[in-house]
Scaffold this active site. Structure first.
Site, PDB file in Angstrom:
ATOM      1  N   GLY A 129      26.842  44.911  70.197  1.00 56.90           N
ATOM      2  CA  GLY A 129      25.781  43.970  70.536  1.00 56.90           C
ATOM      3  C   GLY A 129      24.765  43.959  69.403  1.00 56.90           C
TER       4      GLY A 129
ATOM      5  N   ASP B 177      31.586  56.765  75.800  1.00 55.95           N
ATOM      6  CA  ASP B 177      32.464  56.555  74.644  1.00 55.95           C
ATOM      7  C   ASP B 177      31.739  56.693  73.303  1.00 55.95           C
ATOM      8  OD1 ASP B 177      31.055  54.192  74.642  1.00 55.95           O
ATOM      9  OD2 ASP B 177      32.813  52.881  74.554  1.00 55.95           O
TER      10      ASP B 177
ATOM     11  N   ASN C 134      23.072  47.489  68.944  1.00 57.91           N
ATOM     12  CA  ASN C 134      22.728  48.278  70.123  1.00 57.91           C
ATOM     13  C   ASN C 134      23.693  49.459  70.221  1.00 57.91           C
ATOM     14  OD1 ASN C 134      22.162  49.185  72.714  1.00 57.91           O
ATOM     15  ND2 ASN C 134      23.344  47.550  73.719  1.00 57.91           N
TER      16      ASN C 134
ATOM     17  N   ARG D 238      41.044  48.313  75.186  1.00 58.77           N
ATOM     18  CA  ARG D 238      41.409  48.241  73.768  1.00 58.77           C
ATOM     19  C   ARG D 238      42.142  49.496  73.274  1.00 58.77           C
ATOM     20  NH1 ARG D 238      35.349  46.314  72.456  1.00 58.77           N
ATOM     21  NH2 ARG D 238      35.085  47.360  74.455  1.00 58.77           N
TER      22      ARG D 238
ATOM     23  N   ARG E  30      81.461  99.813  62.641  1.00 59.53           N
ATOM     24  CA  ARG E  30      82.069  98.769  61.839  1.00 59.53           C
ATOM     25  C   ARG E  30      83.560  98.802  62.060  1.00 59.53           C
ATOM     26  NH1 ARG E  30      79.252 100.032  56.110  1.00 59.53           N
ATOM     27  NH2 ARG E  30      77.221  99.246  56.716  1.00 59.53           N
TER      28      ARG E  30
ATOM     29  N   ALA F 104      31.198  55.586  82.694  1.00 58.67           N
ATOM     30  CA  ALA F 104      32.579  55.941  82.331  1.00 58.67           C
ATOM     31  C   ALA F 104      33.585  55.310  83.287  1.00 58.67           C
ATOM     32  CB  ALA F 104      32.741  57.456  82.325  1.00 58.67           C
ATOM     33  N   ALA F 105      33.259  54.149  83.815  1.00 58.16           N
ATOM     34  CA  ALA F 105      34.151  53.554  84.813  1.00 58.16           C
ATOM     35  C   ALA F 105      35.227  52.685  84.189  1.00 58.16           C
ATOM     36  CB  ALA F 105      33.338  52.738  85.824  1.00 58.16           C
TER      37      ALA F 105
HETATM   38  C1  UD1 Z   1      28.466  48.094  74.857  1.00 56.96           C
HETATM   39  C2  UD1 Z   1      27.219  47.197  74.831  1.00 56.96           C
HETATM   40  C3  UD1 Z   1      26.960  46.774  73.386  1.00 56.96           C
HETATM   41  C4  UD1 Z   1      26.797  48.009  72.506  1.00 56.96           C
HETATM   42  C5  UD1 Z   1      28.001  48.967  72.646  1.00 56.96           C
HETATM   43  C6  UD1 Z   1      27.680  50.279  71.967  1.00 56.96           C
HETATM   44  C7  UD1 Z   1      27.214  45.995  76.939  1.00 56.96           C
HETATM   45  C8  UD1 Z   1      27.471  44.706  77.627  1.00 56.96           C
HETATM   46  N1  UD1 Z   1      27.445  46.042  75.634  1.00 56.96           N
HETATM   47  O1  UD1 Z   1      29.566  47.299  74.409  1.00 56.96           O
HETATM   48  O2  UD1 Z   1      25.766  45.998  73.334  1.00 56.96           O
HETATM   49  O3  UD1 Z   1      26.638  47.614  71.165  1.00 56.96           O
HETATM   50  O4  UD1 Z   1      28.279  49.255  74.034  1.00 56.96           O
HETATM   51  O5  UD1 Z   1      28.791  51.103  71.916  1.00 56.96           O
HETATM   52  O6  UD1 Z   1      26.741  46.924  77.560  1.00 56.96           O
HETATM   53  N2  UD1 Z   1      31.612  50.634  81.701  1.00 56.96           N
HETATM   54  C9  UD1 Z   1      31.567  50.862  83.064  1.00 56.96           C
HETATM   55  N3  UD1 Z   1      31.727  49.824  83.917  1.00 56.96           N
HETATM   56  C10 UD1 Z   1      31.932  48.547  83.481  1.00 56.96           C
HETATM   57  C11 UD1 Z   1      31.986  48.315  82.085  1.00 56.96           C
HETATM   58  C12 UD1 Z   1      31.812  49.382  81.234  1.00 56.96           C
HETATM   59  O7  UD1 Z   1      31.380  51.991  83.506  1.00 56.96           O
HETATM   60  O8  UD1 Z   1      32.067  47.655  84.339  1.00 56.96           O
HETATM   61  C13 UD1 Z   1      31.450  51.773  80.795  1.00 56.96           C
HETATM   62  C14 UD1 Z   1      32.686  52.043  79.966  1.00 56.96           C
HETATM   63  O9  UD1 Z   1      33.536  52.972  80.599  1.00 56.96           O
HETATM   64  C15 UD1 Z   1      32.099  52.581  78.660  1.00 56.96           C
HETATM   65  C16 UD1 Z   1      30.718  51.973  78.605  1.00 56.96           C
HETATM   66  O10 UD1 Z   1      30.426  51.489  79.894  1.00 56.96           O
HETATM   67  O11 UD1 Z   1      31.964  53.979  78.678  1.00 56.96           O
HETATM   68  C17 UD1 Z   1      30.603  50.840  77.583  1.00 56.96           C
HETATM   69  O12 UD1 Z   1      31.574  49.827  77.887  1.00 56.96           O
HETATM   70  P1  UD1 Z   1      32.370  49.086  76.736  1.00 56.96           P
HETATM   71  O13 UD1 Z   1      33.268  48.122  77.361  1.00 56.96           O
HETATM   72  O14 UD1 Z   1      32.930  50.060  75.798  1.00 56.96           O
HETATM   73  O15 UD1 Z   1      31.170  48.281  76.042  1.00 56.96           O
HETATM   74  P2  UD1 Z   1      31.120  47.724  74.549  1.00 56.96           P
HETATM   75  O16 UD1 Z   1      31.904  46.483  74.476  1.00 56.96           O
HETATM   76  O17 UD1 Z   1      31.428  48.799  73.606  1.00 56.96           O
HETATM   77 CA    CA Z   2      32.183  50.864  73.771  1.00 60.47          CA
END
Ligand code: UD1
Ligand code: CA
Length: 461
Positions: A140, A103, A169, A15, A440, A9-10
């Site tokens: 993915g 998420d 994924n 978007r 009144r 959750a970092a």
């Molecule tokens: C990710 C997957 C994708 C999958 C999708 C499912 C990767 C590279 N891709 O894509 O294959 O289909 O989820 O929903 O993993 N986060 C961190 N630190 C970071 C980046 C992200 O903690 O440096 C956390 C975000 O807060 C989020 C989660 O990881 O909760 C997923 O990141 P997000 O950027 O939403 O990945 P997607 O593009 O959705």
């Molecule tokens: Ca995501």
């Protein structure tokens, strides 16, 4: 099974185009991250680790009370990099490690459990949960070979042919602890986003001739990832319908379930009917055979059986007894208690007041800080003047009182049992039982005045 769970959750959630971290956006009134933590809880993990980064303090403030350990990812360099922040925890983990994203709020605990079970049965280095959504865009893609899953390709790195793959994924995995520690050191950031992708661990397992397993999530809605406000609204719709379908199965009629919101804590009795655009928020209960007409919002309130709430009412922190009726366009503010069969009509506001059995205030009234007995009639436009600019004062109206239209009751004041208050009166002293109170200005009727004016006008013209 002694499972360790890592929740990512970092990220900021770019978007979402928000100043608030994505995982704090509410879904069905609850921040996304809490949906995920609530799904994880029933698995009884050995330990749950949350990876925080963007506005970590703000995120922490909504997860008080959860038994979790927090680690920080100061720079967001990808999901693989995020998991790497938890290596110390992973190293001391007694069993497999499940990783999921904060998420994906629609996930059910049973689905997570089935992934953990499949992983322990397969003996794989990694077991990934996949799904077949109607539209795979953004996820993915799962690249399969003759012997199963080979690797995962992110949308931004995918070839046109790979983009056509329907299996995606979900971002939920179970890892053998040793393999995960090894793989976290092996993933590279040579990709379109320059990030360390956690899904690359799958290709690494393959390379090392380790087993990769996959479990298909039967309901693709469950695995839905929230990246934008459009996703958020879709998830809201899915949750609403799921919950509303449950209430219809329990015997509640929803005329248009797509527009009705029912909170998780709400309880509704059988044969109650909810019209379109009704919202039951917080700890609200409705008894049996109630009718709630369009556009009403009921918050943290308890209603008995056979209660009618007509159109466009706002009801907050109130208690409504059997067969009472409210609205249309009424506002019950905190501390309102309506007795059995009582009626609060259009454009009436009630605050911190008790209305006795069978009493009525049907039109355009304000009742604040009042105790109203049984069978009282409160006429149109009656106002309890409860505030003197400094303090609030009480109005007591005993049983059987008749308050005529447009009367003002200047509190503190008591109107005795069966007394009459004449229309238009301003009551500044207590009225004894059975008395008539009337104040009144004397009525003056001057005959012929209008006729004279008319003739003068005609002369001038
Ligand atoms: C990710 C997957 C994708 C999958 C999708 C499912 C990767 C590279 N891709 O894509 O294959 O289909 O989820 O929903 O993993 N986060 C961190 N630190 C970071 C980046 C992200 O903690 O440096 C956390 C975000 O807060 C989020 C989660 O990881 O909760 C997923 O990141 P997000 O950027 O939403 O990945 P997607 O593009 O959705
Ligand atoms: Ca995501």
């Amino acid at each position: 099974m002694r499972l360790t769970i890592i929740v990512l959750a970092a990220g900021m959630g770019t978007r979402m185009r928000s100043t608030m971290p994505k995982v704090l956006h509410p879904l069905a009134g609850k921040p996304l991250i809490r949906h995920v933590l609530d799904a994880v809880g029933p698995l009884g993990p050995e330990k749950t680790v949350l990876v925080l980064g963007h506005q970590a303090d703000r995120v922490r403030s909504v997860i008080e009370g959860y038994d979790i350990e927090v680690v920080h990812q100061t720079e967001q360099r990808g999901t693989g990099h995020a998991v790497r922040q938890a290596v110390d925890v992973i190293a001391s983990a007694p069993g497999p490690v499940m990783v999921l994203c904060a998420d994906t709020p629609l996930l059910a605990s049973e689905t997570l459990r089935s992934l953990a079970d499949a992983h322990s049965r397969s003996g794989a280095a990694v077991t990934v949960m996949t799904a077949m959504p109607d539209d795979p865009t953004g996820y993915g893609r799962v690249v399969r070979g003759r012997s199963g899953v080979m690797r995962i390709v992110e949308e931004k790195d995918a070839t046109p042919a790979q983009k056509k793959i329907g299996e995606v994924n979900t971002g939920i995995y179970c890892f053998e602890k040793k393999f995960l520690l090894f793989a976290l050191g092996g993933i590279k950031n040579k990709n379109a986003q320059g990030e360390y992708y956690l899904p690359d661990t799958i290709a690494l397992a393959r390379k090392g001739k380790r087993k990769v397993a996959a479990v298909l999530c039967q309901d693709p809605d469950e695995a839905m990832g929230i990246n934008s406000r459009i996703d958020l609204s879709q998830a809201e719709g899915i949750m609403r319908i799921r919950k509303n379908v449950r209430w219809m199965r329990e015997g509640v009629t929803l005329i248009d379930p797509a527009t009705v919101f029912i909170s998780d804590e709400a309880v509704i009795g059988r044969d109650t009917v909810l019209y379109p655009n009704v919202r039951l928020e917080g700890k609200t209960t409705l008894g049996e055979g109630c009718m709630v007409y369009p556009g009403s919002r009921v918050l943290d309130s308890a209603c008995g059986n056979g209660v009618t709430i007509k159109d466009c009412c706002v009801i907050e922190d109130s208690r409504i007894a059997d067969k009472a009726s409210v609205g249309p366009f009424a506002h019950l503010r905190p501390g309102t208690v309506l007795g059995p069969g009582s009626r609060i009509g259009n454009f009436v506001e009630v605050k911190k007041s008790v209305i006795g059995e069978g009493s009525k205030a049907n039109h355009l009234a304000y009742i604040g800080d009042a105790t109203v007995g049984r069978d009282v009639n409160i006429g149109a436009g009656v106002i309890t003047c409860n505030y003197d600019g400094f303090r609030k004062h009480q109005t007591i109206i005993e049983d059987g009182v008749f308050v005529g239209s447009d009367a003002q009751l200047v509190a503190p004041v008591r109107i005795g049992k069966d007394a009459l208050v004449a229309a238009g009166s301003t009551i500044t002293r207590d009225v004894p039982p059975e008395a008539l109170a009337i104040s009144r200005a004397p009525l003056d009727i001057r005959e012929g005045v209008s006729g004279r004016r008319k003739r003068m006008k005609q002369k001038k013209g």
